[in-house]
Each structure stands twice: as structure tokens, then as C-alpha cells.
Motif scaffolding. Structure first.
Motif: not given
Length: 221
Positions: A37-38, A41, A45, A179
Motif C-alpha cells: 500500500r505505501p 502511494y 505521487k 509516508e
């Protein structure tokens, strides 16, 4: 069986098995699944910054990053932070940095491949008025972005001087792509709640500093 282990414990098990010549697919698979998941992300970006990409790209880039992590990253990881000497670095942060560079390289190549080939100067037609207007507008936007970046870094320098703790948290969370408040808290040796508070305060200070800088710049004009 791996759910109760932390990232560091799982990575230690991967390292132990590699050193012993044993299969490490199980603990490594559990690790990268946690980081999916990160990682997506971070990819999102990069896609936004290049103005291209799709969810399908995310899966492909994630798998590419996993492959690089296995083939080279496991040997390169030293457990020491590149940005904060003396601080320990987590395998998750190291992996997300690989994800970031894989995505940047992918979309940079795409942009270069899509760029028009240079034309013969003798064959170049004179630009139409609309094309010239678009070029002027583009140059204006580029200049505005450059000015905005200068203001931002001036504000951040003030934040570092006046509120170093908040600046340190902001640096990790936004400049180094950490993050994750749990990871920020671990690197800064603070609680997760304090990580949230520092980042939130940093954002508030930066907004105030940017407003003051902008007003000063406009007054100077």
C-alpha cells in the motif's frame, strides 16, 4: 506465522536464511505484502508529478521494485540512514526509495520516448500567433513555479531555524517520502502522536511563513 513479527524481525529472518542458503521466500513475501500500500502511494505521487500512468502501471512497477530489492537491495541495505547519519534506517524506507526510483526512471523514459524528434531548422515553419501565445503562457507558468519553489524553500529554511523539531518531522514525512507516522516516530525517537503533531504544526508554520513572504514580495514590487 509472520503476523506477530515486526518488519525488522522479518527482515532479520530473511537475512538469516539467505546467509544459511535457505529459502527466504516466506518472510520476504510477507514483508513486501505489508509494503504494497505505501509503495503504491509513492508510485501515485510520481505518476501525478509526471502527469501520466495508470493503476496497472502501479502493479508492474511494484513487482519491478520487488525484483530489484531481491537482486540488489538485499545486499546493499546496511541499516544506516543516508539522510540522518547515526540513525538506523528501516528496510521499509529503503524499499520505498527503490520504488520511487523505479517509478521515476519508468516515466522519465516514457517522456523521452514521446518527445518529438528534433526537426531540420530549414524545414521549421514560423510559429502561428496562437502557438506563440501558448509558448509565452507556458514560460510564465514555469517562472511562477520557480518563484513558488523559492518561496517554499525560504519558508522551510525559516522553519528549520525557528522550529527544528517540526522541520525534522516535515523533512522525513514530505521530503524523504517516509509516508508513515510510525516510521517517522521511530526515526525521531518520539511517539506516533507527537509525529502527527509535529507535522501538523510544521504545515501551519509553513503556511504562515509563505503568506508573509508572498506579502513581502508583492510589497516590494
Amino acid at each position: 506465522m509472520y503476523d506477530q513479527l515486526s518488519d525488522d524481525e522479518l527482515f532479520a529472518e530473511v537475512s538469516r536464511r539467505r546467509a544459511a542458503g535457505e529459502s527466504f521466500n516466506g518472510p520476504l513475501g510477507a514483508l513486501v505484502e505489508r509494503w504494497g500500500r505505501p509503495a503504491r502511494y509513492v508510485i501515485g505521487k510520481i505518476q501525478a508529478s509526471y502527469g501520466r500512468g495508470s493503476p496497472a502501471d502501479g502493479d508492474e512497477l511494484f513487482q519491478d521494485a520487488v525484483g530489484k530489492f531481491i537482486s540488489r537491495g538485499l545486499d546493499q541495505f546496511r541499516g544506516i540512514s543516508e539522510h540522518m547519519p547515526g540513525k538506523a534506517a528501516s528496510p521499509k524506507t529503503f524499499f520505498l526509495r527503490i520504488v520511487k526510483h523505479v517509478a521515476i526512471d519508468f516515466y522519465r523514459r516514457q517522456r523521452e520516448e514521446l518527445a518529438p524528434a528534433p526537426s531540420d531548422p530549414d524545414d521549421t515553419m514560423e510559429e502561428s500567433p496562437s502557438e506563440m501565445a501558448q509558448a509565452v503562457e507556458k514560460a510564465k507558468r514555469t517562472e511562477e513555479r520557480s518563484d513558488a519553489q523559492e518561496l517554499y524553500w525560504a519558508a522551510f529554511a525559516r522553519l528549520q531555524q525557528e522550529h527544528p523539531k517540526e522541520a525534522g518531522a516535515w523533512e522525513l514525512y514530505h521530503h524523504q517520502d517516509v509516508e508513515d507516522h510510525e516510521e517517522c516516530a521511530r526515526l525521531l525517537n518520539i511517539t506516533v502522536v507527537n509525529s502527527y503533531k509535529r507535522v501538523s504544526r510544521a504545515q501551519a508554520y509553513l503556511k504562515l511563513y509563505l503568506l508573509e513572504l508572498k506579502q513581502t514580495a508583492e510589497g516590494g514590487d
